[in-house]
Design a protein around this motif. Structure first.
Motif, short mmCIF file in Angstrom:
data_model
loop_
_atom_site.label_atom_id
_atom_site.label_comp_id
_atom_site.label_asym_id
_atom_site.label_seq_id
_atom_site.Cartn_x
_atom_site.Cartn_y
_atom_site.Cartn_z
N ARG A 60 0.84 -1.19 0.00
CA ARG A 60 0.00 0.00 0.00
C ARG A 60 0.88 1.25 0.00
N TYR A 61 1.95 1.24 0.82
CA TYR A 61 2.86 2.38 0.86
C TYR A 61 3.51 2.60 -0.50
N THR A 62 3.96 1.50 -1.13
CA THR A 62 4.57 1.61 -2.46
C THR A 62 3.56 2.18 -3.45
N MET A 63 2.32 1.73 -3.37
CA MET A 63 1.30 2.25 -4.29
C MET A 63 1.06 3.73 -4.03
N ASP A 64 1.06 4.14 -2.74
CA ASP A 64 0.88 5.55 -2.43
C ASP A 64 1.99 6.39 -3.05
N VAL A 65 3.23 5.91 -2.98
CA VAL A 65 4.36 6.66 -3.54
C VAL A 65 4.25 6.69 -5.07
N VAL A 66 3.87 5.58 -5.67
CA VAL A 66 3.70 5.54 -7.13
C VAL A 66 2.60 6.51 -7.55
N GLU A 67 1.53 6.57 -6.79
CA GLU A 67 0.46 7.53 -7.09
C GLU A 67 0.98 8.96 -6.98
N ARG A 68 1.84 9.23 -6.00
CA ARG A 68 2.44 10.56 -5.88
C ARG A 68 3.32 10.87 -7.08
N ILE A 69 4.10 9.89 -7.53
CA ILE A 69 4.94 10.09 -8.72
C ILE A 69 4.06 10.43 -9.91
N LYS A 70 3.01 9.66 -10.12
CA LYS A 70 2.10 9.91 -11.25
C LYS A 70 1.47 11.29 -11.14
N ALA A 71 1.11 11.69 -9.93
CA ALA A 71 0.51 13.01 -9.74
C ALA A 71 1.52 14.11 -10.10
N GLU A 72 2.76 13.95 -9.67
CA GLU A 72 3.79 14.94 -10.02
C GLU A 72 3.98 15.00 -11.53
#
Length: 171
Positions: free
Chosen positions: A61-73
């Protein structure tokens, strides 16, 4: 009842949450291991498996949260540069050179200082399959690092590409 082998294959080392990095026992559990009955040890080993599964899902879940942040950036601007430092105060020569190339073509770009985002810094390497920084993205796609950006600058490709996405002033 026979005692189980120690659940840790190395010397236990606690993480910031107080769990062994290898076996997931707490410091208290590590200290009590030798005084536990075999039944208690076997029960703890069963509990450790449940912890591993829970930790796996938390890590996922943490990894997915970070990936979502990358995509948002990446979707927040046509040109995004993940760099060491900031454009005005780069903290490595490669980041400074890449910023110089972008500025030389009059590019408007968003920057992310990877030193302020350590979890993002590590996740981005896996996301992009690119091990070094800076990382230049155009329309969410990795262009490359410093060498590629400089080569594109010298050939005129960088100005052309950034003009196509509206990230440079019209010439």
């Amino acid at each position: 009842m026979e005692r189980p082998p120690s659940p840790c294959t190395k010397v236990c080392e606690l993480d910031t949450e107080g769990y062994c990095r290898g076996c997931l026992r707490t410091g208290t559990e590590i200290g009590q291991w030798l005084s536990m009955s075999p039944a208690q040890q076997w029960q703890l080993i069963a509990d450790l498996e449940q912890r591993r599964q829970a930790r796996y899902f938390i890590d996922q879940r943490y990894t997915m949260d970070v990936v979502e942040r990358i995509k948002a950036e990446l979707s927040s601007a046509p040109v995004v540069l993940f760099m060491k430092g900031t454009p005005d105060f780069p903290q490595c020569g490669f980041s400074a050179q890449t910023v110089g190339a972008l500025r030389a073509v009059g590019a408007e770009f968003k920057h992310i200082n990877i030193f302020e985002e350590p979890e993002l810094r590590e996740a981005l390497k896996r996301y992009s399959n690119w091990p070094t920084y800076p990382q230049l993205y155009v329309n969410g796609e990795l262009v490359g690092g410093c060498d590629i950006a400089l080569e594109m600058y010298r050939s005129g490709e960088l100005k052309k590409l950034l003009g196509e996405v509206g990230a440079t002033a019209a010439a």
